[in-house]
Write an enzyme that holds these catalytic residues in place. Structure first.
Site, PDB file in Angstrom:
ATOM      1  N   HIS A 261       0.818  -1.209   0.000  1.00  7.16           N
ATOM      2  CA  HIS A 261       0.000   0.000   0.000  1.00  7.16           C
ATOM      3  C   HIS A 261       0.853   1.261   0.000  1.00  7.16           C
ATOM      4  CE1 HIS A 261      -3.718  -2.345   1.618  1.00  7.16           C
ATOM      5  NE2 HIS A 261      -3.698  -2.297   0.305  1.00  7.16           N
ATOM      6  N   HIS A 391      -4.869  -5.736 -10.810  1.00  3.62           N
ATOM      7  CA  HIS A 391      -3.529  -5.269 -10.463  1.00  3.62           C
ATOM      8  C   HIS A 391      -2.522  -5.592 -11.563  1.00  3.62           C
ATOM      9  CE1 HIS A 391      -4.245  -3.920  -6.354  1.00  3.62           C
ATOM     10  NE2 HIS A 391      -4.996  -4.978  -6.167  1.00  3.62           N
TER      11      HIS A 391
END
Length: 418
Positions: A261, A391
């Protein structure tokens, strides 16, 4: 990597090399191929797939809203690129979001749906963020439901989730909008930042960008800066860091910190800085700091790959190597290299892609391994198969375009880049 690669000239960026660009496009095509037909559930929505590309379950499986919305987003990208059949996937997903996930009685969108209705009727900030992303992406290809869904989800976020006092969203409500107290999360707000930027790009409406900036200021300029450029995941209702938070769902709410993240925020901050006219000097500064810390603390220097989580003493806690931090690292390195060229960013970009090529690509069945053990062997402790194109697809395509916005924006503006 060889010594030559580690001291590579900035004039020889991989993202500028025709072979590397062809290789990335080939990987993107493989991902589109893997999911385009196999993932479509004829009763609506999409299947989660096993390693060999078959549905994990065909007996009325629950469909997570984030998975449905991500497929819409990715195949809108495919349609913008000119991929035949991609618009049909977008239509399939949009109709399921609108007809099954949307709560016609109480408003908002169910976290999970199945053939008969709501499988999990809770209203999650994370899921609503992806509905906004799906509607925004579908608008860029002119889907007939896009404007209605965009207006609907915007109202829901504004009236139900947005907390003006903090400049971010609440996390969770029951089906009838009773708040689930005691928790605020960065993950849902991070993905909402991504979606808000996409909505701004699709509509030109400034209020989306203002909310994205507000979230970034809270979570990164203040909270991550206080933590030496480490992104805290879990907070109480007043946005005080909860260092002892634990939740059984380690897929969405892992304990400790998650270097992936930090990487994701590095890219999003660079994008936000560009979209907002490069007004906030703290954004590129902090993006650089987040990326450096992720490589310094999160990268396994002995075996490669990013550890899934660290504890607050920066010790690897969950040592599995997931695919999505690698993807976010590749995208962040590209954005940083485009705007803050350095041998460190280029070297990191190459390290990440070398690890992906050597470990994450499933050369037997196609697609990518979503989870590897610490030493790089395929594993399924968190992710049962291959449920996500989002992703990996973005990681392959982001380096092919100027680092100036979301893929749905730059593909439209630079159609001859691929």
């Amino acid at each position: 990597m060889s010594d030559t690669s580690e001291t590579a000239s900035l004039a020889a960026l991989w993202s500028d090399r025709p072979y590397h660009r062809r290789w990335l496009l080939q990987q993107a095509d493989g991902l589109f191929d893997f999911f385009q037909t196999a993932a479509i559930n004829p009763k609506g929505g999409f299947y989660d797939l096993s390693r060999d590309g078959k549905p994990l379950s065909t007996d009325n499986p629950a469909r997570g809203i984030h998975a449905s919305a991500r497929m819409v987003h990715c195949y809108a990208i495919g349609d913008l690129l000119g991929r035949p059949g991609a618009a049909d996937v977008v239509d399939h997903g949009m109709r399921y979001l609108w007809e099954r996930h949307r709560d016609e009685k109480n408003g908002g969108y169910f976290w999970q749906a199945n053939d008969t209705g709501a499988a999990d009727p809770s209203k999650q900030g994370y899921g609503h963020a992806f509905v906004l992303l799906a509607a925004s992406s579908a608008k860029t290809i002119g889907h007939p439901l896009a404007d209605r869904m965009l207006a609907d989800i915007t109202e829901v976020i504004e009236t139900r989730f947005w907390e003006k006092a903090h400049g971010a969203i609440a996390e969770e409500f029951s089906a009838d909008w009773q708040p689930v107290p005691g928790y605020r999360g960065q993950n849902s707000n991070m993905h909402l930042t991504e979606a808000l930027m996409a909505a701004f790009e699709a509509t030109g409406e400034r209020h989306y960008l203002d909310k994205a900036t507000s979230i970034a200021d809270l979570l990164i300029n203040r909270r991550a800066r206080e933590e030496a450029f480490r992104v805290a995941e879990h907070f109480d209702e007043h946005w005080v860091v909860d260092r002892n938070y634990y939740h059984a769902n380690e897929m969405f709410r892992p304990a400790g910190t998650t270097p992936g993240h930090w990487l994701e925020w590095a890219r999003l901050l660079m994008q936000l800085w560009i979209l907002d006219g490069k007004r906030h000097a703290w954004m590129p500064e902090t993006a650089r700091g987040l990326f450096f810390q992720s490589m310094a603390l999160g990268w396994d220097k002995a075996k490669g790959g990013f550890f899934y989580t660290l504890d607050w003493a920066n010790v690897p806690e969950k040592t599995a190597k997931l695919w999505w931090p690698l993807c976010e690292g590749a995208g962040a390195a590209h954005f940083l290299n485009q705007h803050q060229e350095s041998e460190f960013h280029e070297d990191s970009y190459r390290r990440i892609w070398n690890y992906i090529a050597g470990n994450s690509l499933d050369r037997e069945f196609g697609g990518w391994h979503e989870e590897l053990t610490e030493d790089g062997r395929p594993s399924n402790t968190l992710f049962p198969g291959k449920g996500d194109i989002y992703h990996a697809l973005q990681a392959c395509l982001i380096p092919l375009f100027p680092a100036e916005g979301s893929l749905t924006k730059v593909i439209r503006e630079y159609p001859h880049s691929v």
